[in-house]
Design a protein around this motif. Structure first.
Motif, short mmCIF file in Angstrom:
data_model
loop_
_atom_site.label_atom_id
_atom_site.label_comp_id
_atom_site.label_asym_id
_atom_site.label_seq_id
_atom_site.Cartn_x
_atom_site.Cartn_y
_atom_site.Cartn_z
N MET A 1 19.31 25.76 14.31
CA MET A 1 18.69 26.45 15.43
C MET A 1 17.42 27.13 14.95
SD MET A 1 20.17 29.37 17.97
CE MET A 1 20.98 28.12 18.93
N ARG A 2 16.42 27.13 15.78
CA ARG A 2 15.14 27.74 15.44
C ARG A 2 15.29 29.25 15.25
NH1 ARG A 2 10.42 27.73 14.37
NH2 ARG A 2 8.65 28.71 15.33
N ALA A 3 14.60 29.78 14.24
CA ALA A 3 14.66 31.22 13.97
C ALA A 3 13.34 31.71 13.41
CB ALA A 3 15.77 31.54 12.98
N GLU A 4 13.02 32.95 13.73
CA GLU A 4 11.93 33.66 13.10
C GLU A 4 12.58 34.68 12.18
OE1 GLU A 4 7.79 35.92 14.24
OE2 GLU A 4 9.39 35.92 15.73
N ILE A 5 12.15 34.69 10.95
CA ILE A 5 12.76 35.58 9.96
C ILE A 5 11.73 36.63 9.56
CG2 ILE A 5 13.91 35.73 7.73
CD1 ILE A 5 14.52 32.68 8.09
N PHE A 6 12.05 37.88 9.84
CA PHE A 6 11.17 38.99 9.47
C PHE A 6 11.55 39.48 8.08
CE2 PHE A 6 11.12 39.12 14.10
CZ PHE A 6 9.77 39.32 14.37
N GLY A 7 10.56 39.69 7.25
CA GLY A 7 10.80 40.19 5.91
C GLY A 7 9.51 40.65 5.27
N ALA A 8 9.61 41.00 3.98
CA ALA A 8 8.45 41.49 3.23
C ALA A 8 8.56 41.02 1.79
CB ALA A 8 8.37 43.01 3.29
N ASP A 9 7.45 40.59 1.25
CA ASP A 9 7.43 40.11 -0.13
C ASP A 9 7.72 41.21 -1.15
OD1 ASP A 9 6.96 37.50 0.65
OD2 ASP A 9 4.79 37.66 0.43
N ILE A 10 7.72 42.45 -0.72
CA ILE A 10 8.01 43.57 -1.63
C ILE A 10 9.50 43.95 -1.60
CG2 ILE A 10 5.67 44.50 -1.62
CD1 ILE A 10 6.60 46.55 0.48
N ASN A 27 14.29 24.71 10.59
CA ASN A 27 13.50 25.07 11.76
C ASN A 27 13.36 26.59 11.85
OD1 ASN A 27 12.09 24.70 14.08
ND2 ASN A 27 13.84 24.19 15.35
N TRP A 28 12.63 27.16 10.92
CA TRP A 28 12.43 28.60 10.86
C TRP A 28 10.98 28.90 10.48
CZ3 TRP A 28 10.62 29.87 6.14
CH2 TRP A 28 10.93 29.01 5.08
N THR A 29 10.56 30.09 10.82
CA THR A 29 9.24 30.59 10.39
C THR A 29 9.44 31.95 9.74
OG1 THR A 29 8.82 31.58 12.55
CG2 THR A 29 7.93 29.37 12.17
N TRP A 30 8.63 32.23 8.74
CA TRP A 30 8.67 33.51 8.04
C TRP A 30 7.64 34.43 8.67
CZ3 TRP A 30 11.89 35.72 4.77
CH2 TRP A 30 11.48 36.86 4.08
N ALA A 31 8.03 35.64 9.02
CA ALA A 31 7.13 36.64 9.58
C ALA A 31 7.03 37.79 8.59
CB ALA A 31 7.65 37.13 10.93
#
Length: 87
Positions: A1-10, A27-31
């Motif tokens: 299932m499509r997902a947007e994943i919120f995160g931070a490189d720190i 089927n995901w994008t990194w935010a």
């Protein structure tokens, strides 16, 4: 299932997740919430209103990584989210 994943490189948990995601394309994008104000505002609006974040708000933590699925499901538990990503 499509997902947007919120995160931070720190964030160490987010770094580990990005490593897992690289090995499990889907089927995901990194935010990246630290990349620009618009992404941070989208994440904060979700964090400040979604019931899934109640413990996060009470604990005064950030709540990343956060998985926002196309069906509106918000998950903070990595195991549950990865299972949904793969299913």
């Amino acid at each position: 299932m499509r997902a947007e994943i919120f995160g931070a490189d720190i964030c160490p948990d987010c770094v580990a997740l990005k490593d897992w995601l690289a090995r499990h394309p889907g089927n995901w994008t990194w935010a990246e919430i630290t990349a620009d104000t618009a992404t941070l505002k989208r994440f904060l609006a979700l964090r400040d209103t979604d019931p899934a974040f109640a413990p996060v708000r009470q604990g005064h933590t950030i709540g990343i990584p956060c998985y926002l699925f196309a069906d509106g499901t918000v998950l903070l538990d990595g195991e549950q989210a990865r299972a949904k990503l793969q299913g």
